[in-house]
Design an enzyme around this catalytic site. Structure first.
Site, mmCIF file in Angstrom:
data_model
loop_
_atom_site.group_PDB
_atom_site.id
_atom_site.type_symbol
_atom_site.label_atom_id
_atom_site.label_comp_id
_atom_site.label_asym_id
_atom_site.label_seq_id
_atom_site.Cartn_x
_atom_site.Cartn_y
_atom_site.Cartn_z
ATOM 1 C CE1 TYR A 166 -3.626 2.870 1.117
ATOM 2 C CE2 TYR A 166 -1.838 3.236 2.969
ATOM 3 C CZ TYR A 166 -2.980 3.602 2.280
ATOM 4 O OH TYR A 166 -3.808 4.670 2.694
ATOM 5 C CE LYS A 209 -2.947 5.616 -1.032
ATOM 6 N NZ LYS A 209 -4.202 6.539 -1.887
HETATM 7 N N1 LIG Z 1 -8.737 7.279 6.541
HETATM 8 C C1 LIG Z 1 -7.302 7.477 6.761
HETATM 9 O O1 LIG Z 1 -6.950 7.318 7.814
HETATM 10 C C2 LIG Z 1 -6.439 7.563 5.670
HETATM 11 C C3 LIG Z 1 -5.170 7.692 5.977
HETATM 12 C C4 LIG Z 1 -4.165 8.001 4.935
HETATM 13 C C5 LIG Z 1 -4.415 7.953 3.631
HETATM 14 N N2 LIG Z 1 -5.851 7.624 3.244
HETATM 15 C C6 LIG Z 1 -6.228 7.684 1.894
HETATM 16 O O2 LIG Z 1 -7.209 8.454 1.672
HETATM 17 C C7 LIG Z 1 -8.355 7.933 0.646
HETATM 18 C C8 LIG Z 1 -9.654 7.697 1.118
HETATM 19 O O3 LIG Z 1 -9.563 6.993 2.250
HETATM 20 P P1 LIG Z 1 -11.015 6.482 3.149
HETATM 21 O O4 LIG Z 1 -10.750 6.441 4.813
HETATM 22 O O5 LIG Z 1 -12.136 7.428 2.535
HETATM 23 O O6 LIG Z 1 -10.974 5.045 2.596
HETATM 24 P P2 LIG Z 1 -12.120 4.413 2.330
HETATM 25 O O7 LIG Z 1 -11.908 2.936 2.308
HETATM 26 O O8 LIG Z 1 -13.631 4.715 3.451
HETATM 27 O O9 LIG Z 1 -12.673 4.620 0.870
HETATM 28 C C9 LIG Z 1 -12.079 4.376 -0.187
HETATM 29 C C10 LIG Z 1 -13.042 4.194 -1.165
HETATM 30 O O10 LIG Z 1 -12.199 3.492 -2.883
HETATM 31 C C11 LIG Z 1 -13.090 2.866 -3.198
HETATM 32 N N3 LIG Z 1 -12.580 1.938 -4.039
HETATM 33 C C12 LIG Z 1 -11.604 0.855 -4.053
HETATM 34 N N4 LIG Z 1 -11.359 0.243 -4.940
HETATM 35 C C13 LIG Z 1 -11.562 0.972 -5.902
HETATM 36 C C14 LIG Z 1 -11.493 0.749 -7.379
HETATM 37 N N5 LIG Z 1 -10.900 -0.209 -7.879
HETATM 38 N N6 LIG Z 1 -12.370 1.831 -8.217
HETATM 39 C C15 LIG Z 1 -12.897 2.887 -7.686
HETATM 40 N N7 LIG Z 1 -12.902 3.128 -6.429
HETATM 41 C C16 LIG Z 1 -12.368 2.134 -5.358
HETATM 42 C C17 LIG Z 1 -13.954 1.958 -2.025
HETATM 43 O O11 LIG Z 1 -14.995 1.367 -2.278
HETATM 44 C C18 LIG Z 1 -14.061 2.974 -1.031
HETATM 45 O O12 LIG Z 1 -15.149 3.446 -1.219
HETATM 46 C C19 LIG Z 1 -7.571 6.577 0.398
HETATM 47 O O13 LIG Z 1 -6.862 6.745 -1.117
HETATM 48 C C20 LIG Z 1 -6.727 6.477 1.366
HETATM 49 O O14 LIG Z 1 -5.353 5.314 0.966
HETATM 50 C C21 LIG Z 1 -6.681 7.462 4.255
#
Ligand SMILES: NC(=O)c1ccc[n+]([C@@H]2O[C@H](COP(=O)([O-])OP(=O)(O)OC[C@H]3O[C@@H](n4cnc5c(N)ncnc54)[C@H](O)[C@@H]3O)[C@@H](O)[C@H]2O)c1
Length: 530
Positions: free
Chosen positions: A173, A177
């Protein structure tokens, strides 16, 4: 203007879409105030649960289900018959699989996180408006780009990390990124799009069910007790971890989106378009304490019970993450500071009332009680004013003052006696960040071994304006009756320019913010001190 949010059905995607609807405008090129006419939520799954009603009722929101691994789907998010290409385009690329799923399935992580990123970048590159305005592309990266915990790592848990820390991720992951960050920079350098990468720390409080992230317990410690559900936490309660709130994460993404191309170029340059958002180091015990402080004791029996069932391996992993992050580039782009813990919990309760046990009541916010009171007779009172207390050095200093840290960096100098009452006046233009600083001061004072006696006063004032400064000091006089320390911290800068080209308005802005404010506040302070 069309806004496309991939992963828009997820946690941050929905918070972001809802905030964009509230604001109604984003930046497109030089124009900072372009109306948002369409919000396209792209996700691989139908949205099972809408977090905000506005997303369902808004006529400008559409949902397009598809997989970012499919290049034609990515192109379809940006282009269709309805789209006025010259109205502007902004892509927020959030769609990804998280660390747990990425470790379980290498091919899935490569396809979604890496190929999906490439597809979205290419779709944006191929989007051709007749105007010369290139689309903005905001990318959600992650702290997982930095690896730690192994003897040969470049960094260890005690180090301060920053945007210049070499990315050596420990997970697929994190690797995807980090690759995404590099791709974003190169697409920007070539002028295909205007990329702004947001490196996110762990974001709390995630509504709904726990996810598979290593650090998901930092949301569980709030969410489960508030819903009345018992929770066994898997990591040592005293381990600190770098966190931010979902509001600060989304406000950070929007700050990066709305900053002008010239400031973005000045701060990020052409080769490294991603900056680490501000965060704060917090333990599960800190969150537990904040929760207990804001829940009315009469209703606290409705809180779900917290126990610890420590998973040593998980604890060691979390312990290895650095917690000090230098976010100066994100600050320069306008990313807001992380709110105080009580603010984070209150916000969650406000946004998700159905997730809160019906018998639970919160105590009133301290912001609504302190301003009317008078502390002139408090025992051994000493009073400090901090201007520009809503962020950065002003906030850090106010917190330090709240814990008796008046002695300078060496700890020498003035050391207030143990039974001192501290009056800290927090001054700034915007109230929200000041309330957050206030909460952080209260929490810092409460966490001291000998609980500090602290009274905070939040005042919104323009320190460049004589009348406003005069009103500020009148309020301090009526509340505390004295002043012992003034920290003239508020200041402002303007974009650098050759001396002969500095516009007069910039000259006045800098002089007013840095010199006039110091003159006006010092003059009033001396009157109150003498
Ligand atoms: N929430 C955190 O603590 C955090 C921390 C660091 C980075 N991030 C990054 O922020 C972003 C959003 O995080 P989040 O917490 O909302 O995650 P989340 O898992 O709630 O949302 C991610 C969304 O991406 C969608 N997804 C997955 N595979 C996909 C595909 N092949 N095509 C289209 N959509 C797809 C999922 O269905 C989901 O709705 C992500 O990229 C994550 O890596 C989040």
């Amino acid at each position: 203007m069309r806004v496309v949010i991939t992963g828009g059905g997820g946690f941050l995607g929905q918070v972001l879409a809802s905030e964009i609807l509230k604001r109604g405008h984003l930046r497109s090129g030089e124009d900072s105030n372009v109306p948002v006419t369409e919000v396209v939520i792209g996700d691989v799954m139908e949205v099972k649960e809408w977090l905000f009603d506005s997303l369902q009722t808004s006529s400008i929101v559409t949902v397009k289900v598809g997989d970012v691994c499919d290049a034609s789907y990515c192109a379809s998010l940006l282009n269709d018959d309805n789209n006025d290409k010259d109205g502007g385009l902004c892509v927020f690329h959030l769609g990804a699989v998280m660390s747990g799923a990425g470790e379980a399935d290498f091919d899935l992580a490569m396809n979604v996180n890496l190929k999906g990123m490439m597809n979205m970048l290419e779709a944006t590159r191929q989007f051709r408006p007749t105007s010369k305005v290139i689309p903005t592309f905001v990318y959600a990266s992650a702290g997982a780009t930095i690896g730690s915990g192994c003897d040969t790592d470049w960094i260890q848990s005690g180090d301060v990390i920053s945007d210049s820390t070499r990315a050596a991720p420990h997970t697929t992951y994190g690797m995807t990124k980090a690759c995404g960050e590099l791709l974003l920079s190169d697409y920007s350098r070539r002028g295909f799009l205007d990329g702004r990468g947001v490196r996110l720390p762990t974001v709390i409080v995630r509504p709904g069910k726990p996810n598979a992230a290593t650090t998901s317990c930092f949301s569980s410690v709030i969410r489960e007790p508030l819903s009345g559900t018992a929770i066994a936490l898997p990591i040592d309660g005293n381990l600190k971890h770098a966190l931010t709130s979902y509001t600060a994460a989304v406000d950070g993404m929007l700050a990066f989106q709305t900053v002008s191309p010239s400031l973005a170029n000045q701060v990020l340059g052409p080769y490294d378009r991603t900056a680490f958002l501000p965060s704060m180091a917090v333990s599960l015990a800190d969150l537990q304490q904040a929760l207990s402080q804001i829940v009315d004791t009469a209703s606290s029996s409705a809180l779900g019970f917290i126990t610890y069932n420590i998973d040593k391996k998980l604890s060691n992993i979390v312990q290895s993450f650095p917690t000090s992050i230098d976010s100066s580039r994100a600050n320069a782009l306008g990313a807001p500071p992380t709110p105080g813990l009580a603010t984070i919990i209150r916000q969650y309760c406000t946004d998700f009332p159905n997730a809160i046990h019906p018998q639970l009541k919160l105590v009133d916010s301290p912001a609504s009680t302190t301003e009317t009171e008078n502390y002139k007779d408090a025992p051994n009172l000493i009073v400090a004013i901090v201007t520009g207390a809503g962020s950065g050095i002003g906030r850090a200093t106010a917190i330090k003052f709240s814990t008796g840290g008046w002695g300078g960096p060496t700890g020498k100098g003035f050391a207030p006696p143990q039974n001192t009452t501290y009056g800290i006046v927090l001054v700034g233009r915007r109230l929200d960040p000041l309330y957050e600083t206030q909460q952080l001061c209260i929490e810092a004072a409460a966490s001291q071994k000998d609980h500090m006696k602290l009274h905070t006063l939040v005042i919104s004032a323009d320190v460049t304006c004589e009348k406003s400064v005069s009103e500020l000091f009148t309020k301090v006089k009526t509340t505390f009756g004295r002043l012992d320390l003034l920290f003239n911290n508020a200041g402002a800068n303007v974009p650098p320019a050759p001396f002969q080209n500095v516009p007069m308005q910039d000259y006045h802005k800098v002089m007013n913010a840095n010199v006039t404010s110091t003159f006006l506040c010092s003059q009033q302070a001396i009157k109150l001190m003498s």
